[in-house]
Design a protein around this motif. Structure first.
Motif, PDB file in Angstrom:
ATOM      1  N   UNK A   1       0.816  -1.224   0.000  1.00  0.00           N
ATOM      2  CA  UNK A   1       0.000   0.000   0.000  1.00  0.00           C
ATOM      3  C   UNK A   1       0.841   1.260   0.000  1.00  0.00           C
ATOM      4  N   UNK A   2       1.904   1.283   0.717  1.00  0.00           N
ATOM      5  CA  UNK A   2       2.766   2.471   0.690  1.00  0.00           C
ATOM      6  C   UNK A   2       4.038   2.130   1.468  1.00  0.00           C
ATOM      7  N   UNK A   3       5.001   1.606   0.765  1.00  0.00           N
ATOM      8  CA  UNK A   3       6.199   1.128   1.447  1.00  0.00           C
ATOM      9  C   UNK A   3       7.381   2.039   1.106  1.00  0.00           C
ATOM     10  N   UNK A   4       8.052   2.520   2.121  1.00  0.00           N
ATOM     11  CA  UNK A   4       9.290   3.259   1.915  1.00  0.00           C
ATOM     12  C   UNK A   4      10.355   2.661   2.821  1.00  0.00           C
ATOM     13  N   UNK A   5      11.549   2.509   2.306  1.00  0.00           N
ATOM     14  CA  UNK A   5      12.595   1.860   3.083  1.00  0.00           C
ATOM     15  C   UNK A   5      13.957   2.128   2.458  1.00  0.00           C
ATOM     16  N   UNK A   6      14.956   2.347   3.279  1.00  0.00           N
ATOM     17  CA  UNK A   6      16.330   2.433   2.784  1.00  0.00           C
ATOM     18  C   UNK A   6      17.122   1.281   3.376  1.00  0.00           C
ATOM     19  N   UNK A   7      17.973   0.705   2.550  1.00  0.00           N
ATOM     20  CA  UNK A   7      18.828  -0.376   3.044  1.00  0.00           C
ATOM     21  C   UNK A   7      20.268   0.008   2.744  1.00  0.00           C
ATOM     22  N   UNK A   8      21.112  -0.021   3.761  1.00  0.00           N
ATOM     23  CA  UNK A   8      22.501   0.389   3.551  1.00  0.00           C
ATOM     24  C   UNK A   8      23.388  -0.815   3.275  1.00  0.00           C
ATOM     25  N   UNK A   9      24.552  -0.521   2.738  1.00  0.00           N
ATOM     26  CA  UNK A   9      25.494  -1.565   2.349  1.00  0.00           C
ATOM     27  C   UNK A   9      25.835  -2.458   3.544  1.00  0.00           C
ATOM     28  N   UNK A  10      25.812  -3.738   3.355  1.00  0.00           N
ATOM     29  CA  UNK A  10      26.185  -4.686   4.401  1.00  0.00           C
ATOM     30  C   UNK A  10      25.091  -4.974   5.407  1.00  0.00           C
ATOM     31  N   UNK A  11      23.961  -4.342   5.236  1.00  0.00           N
ATOM     32  CA  UNK A  11      22.882  -4.540   6.190  1.00  0.00           C
ATOM     33  C   UNK A  11      22.121  -5.840   5.910  1.00  0.00           C
ATOM     34  N   UNK A  12      21.701  -6.517   6.970  1.00  0.00           N
ATOM     35  CA  UNK A  12      20.853  -7.698   6.811  1.00  0.00           C
ATOM     36  C   UNK A  12      19.468  -7.349   7.347  1.00  0.00           C
ATOM     37  N   UNK A  13      18.512  -7.277   6.421  1.00  0.00           N
ATOM     38  CA  UNK A  13      17.152  -6.907   6.797  1.00  0.00           C
ATOM     39  C   UNK A  13      16.276  -8.156   6.717  1.00  0.00           C
ATOM     40  N   UNK A  14      15.594  -8.449   7.806  1.00  0.00           N
ATOM     41  CA  UNK A  14      14.667  -9.586   7.793  1.00  0.00           C
ATOM     42  C   UNK A  14      13.239  -9.060   7.785  1.00  0.00           C
ATOM     43  N   UNK A  15      12.453  -9.546   6.828  1.00  0.00           N
ATOM     44  CA  UNK A  15      11.053  -9.155   6.747  1.00  0.00           C
ATOM     45  C   UNK A  15      10.202 -10.215   7.424  1.00  0.00           C
ATOM     46  N   UNK A  16       9.459  -9.806   8.419  1.00  0.00           N
ATOM     47  CA  UNK A  16       8.553 -10.722   9.108  1.00  0.00           C
ATOM     48  C   UNK A  16       7.124 -10.271   8.863  1.00  0.00           C
ATOM     49  N   UNK A  17       6.207 -11.198   9.058  1.00  0.00           N
ATOM     50  CA  UNK A  17       4.798 -10.821   8.948  1.00  0.00           C
ATOM     51  C   UNK A  17       3.966 -12.026   8.571  1.00  0.00           C
ATOM     52  N   UNK A  18       2.662 -11.923   8.828  1.00  0.00           N
ATOM     53  CA  UNK A  18       1.784 -13.043   8.476  1.00  0.00           C
ATOM     54  C   UNK A  18       1.738 -13.238   6.965  1.00  0.00           C
TER      55      UNK A  18
END
Lengths: 246, 225
Positions: free
Chosen positions: A24-41
């Protein structure tokens, strides 16, 4: 302190399938070397978000900039950008008509990044890294799920990507095989790879993630360090979800 | 029957050769036509989808003999009225064109179904590596699709072989047309047509056996998957 580069910049991303608005409206920045885990139903839009990053799903609206390339711009050569984004799928998607090493060599050779010999050498090196060098000449149907996924990770690394996307990489595995795949992913994370991971493995998220993003209903509900999101969730929906899975 | 075989054997064999030539040429062109229209149909381009659908529906909706008459008699006249007075079309050329167009429409459906039988994760995995659509299709999807297509292609081969008999109507000396000649020469109608039927039967039975054998081999191959 050294300023780390922004690898992925997402602004106001929207994605609809017909009338169903999944993001619906997603904004996000990911920096170099970062590990982002997406959780959710399930149905929260995590996988769709991930697939938008390399445009396997074409965004309906918004901007996605990966490595400085605006992938939502139709004039950008998406194939070039994808070379820098490895992707690992829930169902492995190895090519069953090619041996393990041929699976890995395909892209570098077809895209003329390496000669056959170079690609084979690089492929063997990657297979050693995931502990699969003994199976180089075997065909994927003869491998176990865990082995398939380790090969799939090696294949995704063949083009030397600097971002790796994981779409529920352990969800189709027998429980006893989850560990070997997570181990390879941890090793990648320690090596400084920028990673975006959709998973239900809370333990992995706690141990490896720099940031956990909790999504529900096509929105980001809450995000922060594992400590913040897993131990002290603020939003009711996050608390509800964690109560169910922990 | 023995007398007919004695007298006309080499002539019948030669016309069987013509039948096979017609079938093989038609099949090769049909595979090319089929691949082109199948790729048009599986792609996302609406214009190509429409062209592909129209071709398949139009050709399947016209009897082969009408298509053959149109090409053999209609087109040369049309070309002449456009000023191409030297335009000639042999019965073989017209026959191959008609058969290939007809068979190509069915081939397009066989190839389309084959491509669609490949898990879409295969295309996604190839594209995620940075491979272009065409390369992904050629290296990843089509090699897997062909396995499922082979029995249907051989089946279509048999149908096309039988359909060549329809082209006796434009005078190409294939097996059925030669049968007409032999029948009117000998007036031994039962014997002649029994011999002709036998010729077809032998070749087609051999092809069916080949199809069954290939199907078994492919099944065994996929069990390893």
């Amino acid at each position: 302190m050294e300023q780390k580069n922004t690898k992925v910049h997402v602004a106001n991303l929207k994605k609809s399938f017909g009338k169903l608005e999944v993001l619906k409206d997603i904004s996000m920045d990911i920096t170099e070397g970062e590990v982002v885990v997406l959780l959710g139903p399930s149905g929260s839009g995590k996988s769709t978000f991930l697939r938008c990053l390399n445009q396997l799903e074409v965004a309906t609206d918004g901007t996605i900039i990966v490595d400085g390339f605006n992938v939502t711009d139709k004039h950008v050569d998406i194939n070039k950008v994808r070379e820098n984004i490895g992707m690992v799928f829930q169902h492995f998607n190895l090519f069953p008509h090619m041996s393990v090493i041929e699976n890995i060599m395909l892209a570098p050779v077809e895209l003329k990044k390496m000669t056959k010999d170079e690609a084979r050498e690089k492929g063997m090196q990657l297979l050693r890294r995931v502990g699969m060098e003994a199976k180089a000449d075997v065909y994927p149907p003869q491998l176990s799920g865990g082995q398939k996924q380790r090969v799939a990770i090696a294949r995704a690394l063949a083009m030397n990507p600097d971002i790796m996307l994981f779409d529920e990489p352990t969800s189709a595995l027998d429980p006893e095989m989850v560990g070997e795949v997570l181990e390879v992913m941890k090793e990648l994370a320690r090596g400084g790879m920028t990673m975006v991971v959709v998973t239900h493995e809370i333990g992995f998220a706690r141990e490896v993630a720099n940031r956990i993003v909790f999504m529900d209903g096509g929105y980001i509900v809450e995000q922060g360090t594992p400590e913040e999101v897993l131990k002290n969730p603020k939003e009711a929906r996050t608390i509800d979800f964690l109560n169910k899975v922990l | 029957m023995g007398a007919i075989l004695n007298t006309y054997f080499s002539m019948l064999l030669k016309s069987l050769g013509n039948t096979m030539l017609l079938t093989l040429l038609a099949l090769i062109f049909a595979l090319v036509i089929g691949l082109i229209f199948a790729l048009m149909n599986v792609g996302k381009n609406r214009v190509f989808n429409l062209i592909g659908t129209i071709y398949v529906d139009a050709v399947r909706g016209v009897p082969l003999i009408v298509l053959a008459y149109f090409i053999y008699f209609g087109i040369p006249q049309g070309m002449k009225s456009l000023g191409f007075t030297d335009f000639r079309l042999t019965a073989l050329q017209a026959g191959v064109a008609a058969l290939a167009m007809n068979c190509g429409a069915y081939m397009a459906e066989i190839i389309r179904a084959g491509i669609e039988s490949v898990d879409k994760g295969q295309m996604e995995a190839a594209r995620s590596l940075g491979l272009p659509y065409g390369t992904s299709m050629r290296r990843v999807v089509l090699p897997q699709a062909i396995r499922t297509m082979i029995p249907s292609i051989i089946n279509q081969f048999i149908i096309t072989l039988k359909d060549t008999s329809i082209l006796s109507a434009i005078g190409f000396p294939e097996l059925t047309n030669t049968g007409k000649t032999v029948a009117s020469n000998t007036m031994a109608l039962i014997q002649t047509w029994a011999v002709i039927a036998l010729f077809y039967l032998v070749v087609i039975t051999l092809l069916s056996k080949l199809a069954k054998y290939m199907e078994r081999r492919i099944k065994r191959g996929t069990e390893e998957y």
